[in-house]
Design an enzyme around this catalytic site. Structure first.
Site, PDB file in Angstrom:
ATOM      1  N   GLU A 170      15.000   4.247 -13.390  1.00 20.29           N
ATOM      2  CA  GLU A 170      15.065   5.340 -14.368  1.00 20.29           C
ATOM      3  C   GLU A 170      15.232   4.791 -15.791  1.00 20.29           C
ATOM      4  O   GLU A 170      15.194   3.597 -16.008  1.00 20.29           O
ATOM      5  CB  GLU A 170      16.200   6.320 -14.049  1.00 20.29           C
ATOM      6  N   GLU A 228      15.282   5.945  -1.081  1.00 26.78           N
ATOM      7  CA  GLU A 228      16.600   6.580  -0.972  1.00 26.78           C
ATOM      8  C   GLU A 228      16.496   7.894  -0.221  1.00 26.78           C
ATOM      9  O   GLU A 228      16.115   8.907  -0.782  1.00 26.78           O
ATOM     10  CB  GLU A 228      17.196   6.875  -2.357  1.00 26.78           C
TER      11      GLU A 228
END
Ligand SMILES: *[C@@H]1O[C@H](CO)[C@@H](O)[C@H](O)[C@H]1NC(C)=O
Ligand SMILES: *[C@@H]1O[C@H](CO)[C@@H](O)[C@H](O)[C@H]1NC(C)=O
Ligand SMILES: *[C@@H]1O[C@H](CO)[C@@H](O)[C@H](O)[C@H]1NC(C)=O
Ligand SMILES: *[C@@H]1O[C@H](CO)[C@@H](O)[C@H](O)[C@H]1NC(C)=O
Ligand SMILES: *[C@@H]1O[C@H](CO)[C@@H](O)[C@H](O)[C@H]1NC(C)=O
Ligand SMILES: *[C@@H]1O[C@H](CO)[C@@H](O)[C@H](O)[C@H]1NC(C)=O
Ligand SMILES: *[C@@H]1O[C@H](CO)[C@@H](O)[C@H](O)[C@H]1NC(C)=O
Ligand SMILES: *[C@@H]1O[C@H](CO)[C@@H](O)[C@H](O)[C@H]1NC(C)=O
Ligand SMILES: CC(=O)N[C@H]1CO[C@H](CO)[C@@H](O)[C@@H]1O
Length: 816
Positions: A170, A228
């Site tokens: 990110e 994830e």
């Protein structure tokens, strides 16, 4: 042959293994390829600083036993513990692959997103952007890690376990720059980045979330990787316990593989504990259990662990069909579909029903199958038998219970005997006290003042005033403020309900006339912001204005603004600086602990006691009755505690429907109870005989309620389904099943631990089960232990072989 000769031969053999097993890792649009063969990777996240090195081999082994073939971890730049290469080596010795996410940002509820706070304080830096200062530091850190891994030959291309690595997680950074950096390392294993449409090749963009079946990577020749898959959710102070059901988790995984996924990672497989001050947040609890397949202490979280184990074994048994097979799909409408994979005589078929309201009967190749809503049924041979149904759990449910310290028959001897000592907040003037030579005429961001070397900042000033009744008003950006006037505690306020910025006001009081008043503010943080676009820039601590106000009939009036007074700053508190939590023996004597009149509900109090190590598996301590503070066992932090912070009264429900998309608001428990009562004390923190527990109590509490208890399986329950094969029950470790309590053939009501008979039942059920059950040793405990010892030996041997030691340090200002 001489002994020397044998040794030489043995080491030559070892070298041979290390150099010959170099793997070629690549990928195509279908899967990761290891030595040019497409592979299925089932991985699980275990973060090395959230458990102890002593726990690692067993956790990794339990993951392997649970059907995983890889372990994933982040590298934590700001961890006070250095990266232990030993963790990666333990993965290798267990025969698993490793996925290394170097970050440097870590999205893991970790303090300040894993970035060191000193980074933020470097002039000219803009974190997580393509700012040259940040890029230089990031390149420095990343290079350090990669070089270390290379030096120890831990990349697959060198014969090590690391098959995939990640940079960037990110942020607003230039992906091209990251890709360039990654490529420059020439580690010859694929690099991945988080879901990004503009991931430059050869980086693979991956999916994170509760479901990833609809995910398509940016490039057709990238495989579908789920890095994830959230197995549950984390918990915050004031939050209820989140649970994600085994049925829903298995559904999401089975569906991912049904729709062509080949790499999936559980976030978390073992969540563990936020020791020290590493919990991010703000307001993430010390427990990071995550409702993961292995619980905080490393026990199997049943039925989740077992239900997934069965799924993994089936998926991996059909690896070639899934990665090379011809795919056939039948869409039945209303969210139902069948998928088959067939290759060279090996086959696997999935019958999926993602419809969250209606069960379905599916006609597949001439046979009718009942497929419950929100489920996948798997036919490993594509005919007749649904060997696995995600909606049908054939694994025991374990109910964990706390057991009092059983180290001795004489329970009385376990009443804890406390001593105590107050923490004083004396007036601080510039240079008058150690750690207080910083003065400023503004309210400074706490990150700037502390570099995160402490949670606590104490600021003092000397307001001049007359004899009017006034009150104090302070604006703060989080998280807790204590105010003192002339040494007297005037109030405390903590952020609640996610409102971290707030205005604090005391009741009215009088200052001394003229000079020599002492106004002291103690600001406490509870984990620095770790998430969100500009999380690194969020200010924390006393923000200002700081004002003296007068309250009158006609409203409140600002009498004096103290914001620009000369404020003296002090980082931390004396007790911590002196090491009250770790000093023992004759050194401790000079601290003069009080042995009498143990106070209850007293703020800013140090407590100390000694205790005997409990028998059995990992102990936990029950800190019920305490307020808020920090706890240490034998000088090692077991984290922040805050049992006086109860979770919301509302939002829990006794039943939990696994159907429909999971969110962290679903299936909550523990409403209206302390958000965390139990704290993990790892075995390795304990000595055989006397152990020391030290508490710093910030809010006031009752130490007499503190107890040492271990957590262990109390009851197990299971449901047997027709055609479901044998049912196995176990209570882990060396304990044995002692009593059969309840058997019902029919439709019992309630949940495990509190069943009652339904309307339809058979009176014979109990005796049938009692007579037909076969008791045997679950798995060969001695063999498990031998292989565990073997791994430990190998790790030790490798460490002594490597001169550079088994870990690296980095960063600066490494002060606790
Ligand atoms: C914090 O870190 C920065 C950057 O490394 C450094 O310049 C500064 O002196 C440090 N401040 C304190 C209080 O240690
Ligand atoms: C990289 O970090 C190391 C260790 O902290 C330091 O010695 C070195 O000067 C740094 N290099 C750069 C270019 O910042
Ligand atoms: C679920 O199935 C029912 C009938 O079996 C159908 O009416 C409904 O539209 C389906 N829902 C979805 C979202 O497809
Ligand atoms: C197909 O299976 C046979 C027997 O199991 C095996 O010998 C052969 O190598 C396989 N072919 C491929 C292409 O995997
Ligand atoms: C699937 O087929 C294999 C042989 O191809 C056989 O050994 C196995 O028992 C079958 N499994 C089931 C569940 O029918
Ligand atoms: C505080 O004390 C330090 C060292 O004693 C000194 O260098 C500094 O100038 C002082 N600051 C102020 C504002 O008095
Ligand atoms: C305070 O002074 C000591 C030495 O007297 C120095 O090491 C330390 O860095 C100073 N701290 C701050 C915050 O200026
Ligand atoms: C409120 O009353 C006080 C005297 O009681 C006066 O000094 C003050 O100006 C008043 N404030 C306002 C806003 O009217
Ligand atoms: C970051 C991310 O992928 N979040 C997603 C996780 O999964 C839930 C449920 O599917 C989504 O709503 C989130 O956007």
């Amino acid at each position: 042959m001489s002994t020397m000769g044998v040794l030489l031969l043995a080491s030559a053999f070892l070298l041979l293994i290390q150099f010959c097993s170099a793997l070629r890792v690549s990928y195509d649009g279908n899967a990761l390829k290891i030595d040019d063969e497409r592979r299925i990777v089932i991985s699980g996240s275990i973060h090395y600083p959230r458990s102890t090195p002593e726990m690692w081999p067993l956790l990794i082994q339990k993951a392997k036993h649970g059907g995983l073939n890889a372990i994933e971890t982040y590298v934590f730049w700001n961890a006070h513990e250095p990266l232990r290469l030993r963790f990666i080596k333990a993965i290798q010795e267990t025969g698993l692959y490793a996925v290394l996410r170097i970050g440097p940002y870590v999205c893991a509820e970790w303090n300040y997103g894993g970035l060191p706070v000193w980074l933020h304080n470097i002039p000219g830096i803009k974190l997580r952007t393509n700012n040259p200062v940040f890029e230089r530091e990031m390149a420095n850190f990343t290079t350090l890690i990669v070089d270390m891994m290379k030096h120890e030959k831990l990349f697959a291309s060198q014969g090590g376990p690391i098959i995939v690595a990640q940079v960037w997680d990110e942020g607003k950074q230039d992906l091209q720059w990251c890709a360039g950096l990654a490529e420059s390392f020439k580690i010859e294993v694929p690099w991945i980045v988080r879901q990004e449409n503009d991931a430059p090749q050869p980086m693979i963009d991956t999916c994170n979330g509760w479901y990833c079946d609809q995910f398509q990577p940016a490039h057709n020749n990238s495989p579908r990787m789920w890095t994830e898959n959230w197995t549950g959710w984390y918990k915050g102070w004031g939050m209820q316990d989140p649970h994600r059901t085994a049925e829903d988790l298995a559904f999401s995984v089975a569906r991912f593989f049904q729709l062509g996924g080949t790499f999936q990672n559980y976030y978390m497989y073992h969540g563990g504990t936020n020791f020290g001050r590493v919990a991010g947040g703000p307001y993430i609890t010390t427990s990071y259990d995550y409702d993961a397949p292995l619980d905080e202490y490393g026990n199997l979280n049943q039925p989740k662990w077992g239900h997934l184990q069965k799924l993994h074994n089936i998926i991996l048994s059909r690896e070639r069909a899934l990665t090379y097979g011809a795919v056939d799909k039948i869409d039945y409408g209303n969210m139902r579909e069948a998928t088959s994979y067939r290759f060279n005589g090996s086959e696997i078929c999935f019958l999926g029903n993602a419809n969250e309201t209606n069960d379905a009967v599916i006609n597949f190749e001439g046979i009718m199958y009942k497929v419950p809503s929100w489920s996948v049924s798997i036919l490993p041979n594509c005919s007749h038998t649904e060997v696995y149904k995600t909606a049908q759990v054939n694994t025991q449910i374990s109910v964990m219970e706390g057991v009092l310290n059983e180290a001795d028959d004489n329970k009385e001897s376990y009443a804890l005997i406390w001593v105590w000592k107050p923490e004083h907040f004396t007036h601080i003037k510039n240079g008058s006290v150690k750690h207080s030579n910083l003065t400023a005429n503004v309210q400074l961001d706490q990150k700037l003042v502390t570099n995160d070397t402490s949670n606590l900042v104490h600021i003092s000033t000397d307001p001049i005033w007359g004899d009017k009744e006034i009150a104090l008003r302070v604006n703060i950006n989080g998280h807790i403020l204590h105010a003192f006037v002339n040494g007297k505690h005037m109030g405390t306020q903590a952020a609640t309900n996610g409102q971290f910025s707030f205005t604090f006001e005391t009741k009215s009081f009088k200052l001394k006339h003229g000079k020599n008043n002492d106004l002291s503010l103690l600001s406490v943080t509870v984990g620095l912001q770790n998430y969100g676009q500009f999380f690194d820039e969020v200010d924390v601590g006393i923000h200002g204005p700081v004002q003296l106000i007068a309250r009158a009939e006609n409203g409140t009036q600002v009498m004096k603004d103290l914001s620009k007074n000369e404020w003296t700053y002090k980082v931390g508190i004396d007790g911590i600086h002196k090491g009250m939590y770790k000093i023992t023996g004759h050194q401790a004597a000079k601290y003069k602990w009080n042995t009498r009149d143990i106070p209850n509900e007293r703020m800013f109090t140090w407590y100390k006691t000694t205790f005997k190590a409990p028998l059995g598996t990992d102990p936990v301590v029950d800190l019920m009755g305490l307020g808020k503070g920090h706890a240490w066992v034998n000088g090692k932090s077991i984290g922040r505690y805050w049992p006086s912070y109860s979770s919301d009264e509302l939002g829990c429900s006794p039943t939990c429907n696994y159907r429909g998309a999971y969110t962290d608001k679903k299936c909550l428990t523990n409403c209206g109870l302390p958000s965390q009562r139990w704290y993990h004390v790892p075995r390795s923190f304990l000595q055989a005989d006397d152990n020391v527990l030290v508490l710093f109590e910030e809010f006031g509490g009752e130490p007499n309620n503190v107890k040492f208890q271990t957590v262990t399986i109390g009851k197990v329950c299971a449901t047997a389904h027709q055609g479901g094969g044998t049912l196995e029950l176990s209570c882990q470790g060396r304990r044995i099943l002692s009593n059969l309590i309840f058997v019902n053939f029919g439709d019992p009501e309630g949940t495990c631990g509190s069943f009652s008979r339904g309307i339809c039942e058979s009176p014979l059920a109990f005796s049938v089960i009692e007579e037909s059950a076969v008791v045997r040793s679950e798995f060969d405990e001695a063999a498990e232990e031998r292989s565990y010892m073997d791994i430990l030996r190998k790790l030790k041997k490798r460490e002594s072989e490597i001169e550079r030691g088994n870990y690296i340090w980095w960063g600066r200002d490494r002060v606790l």
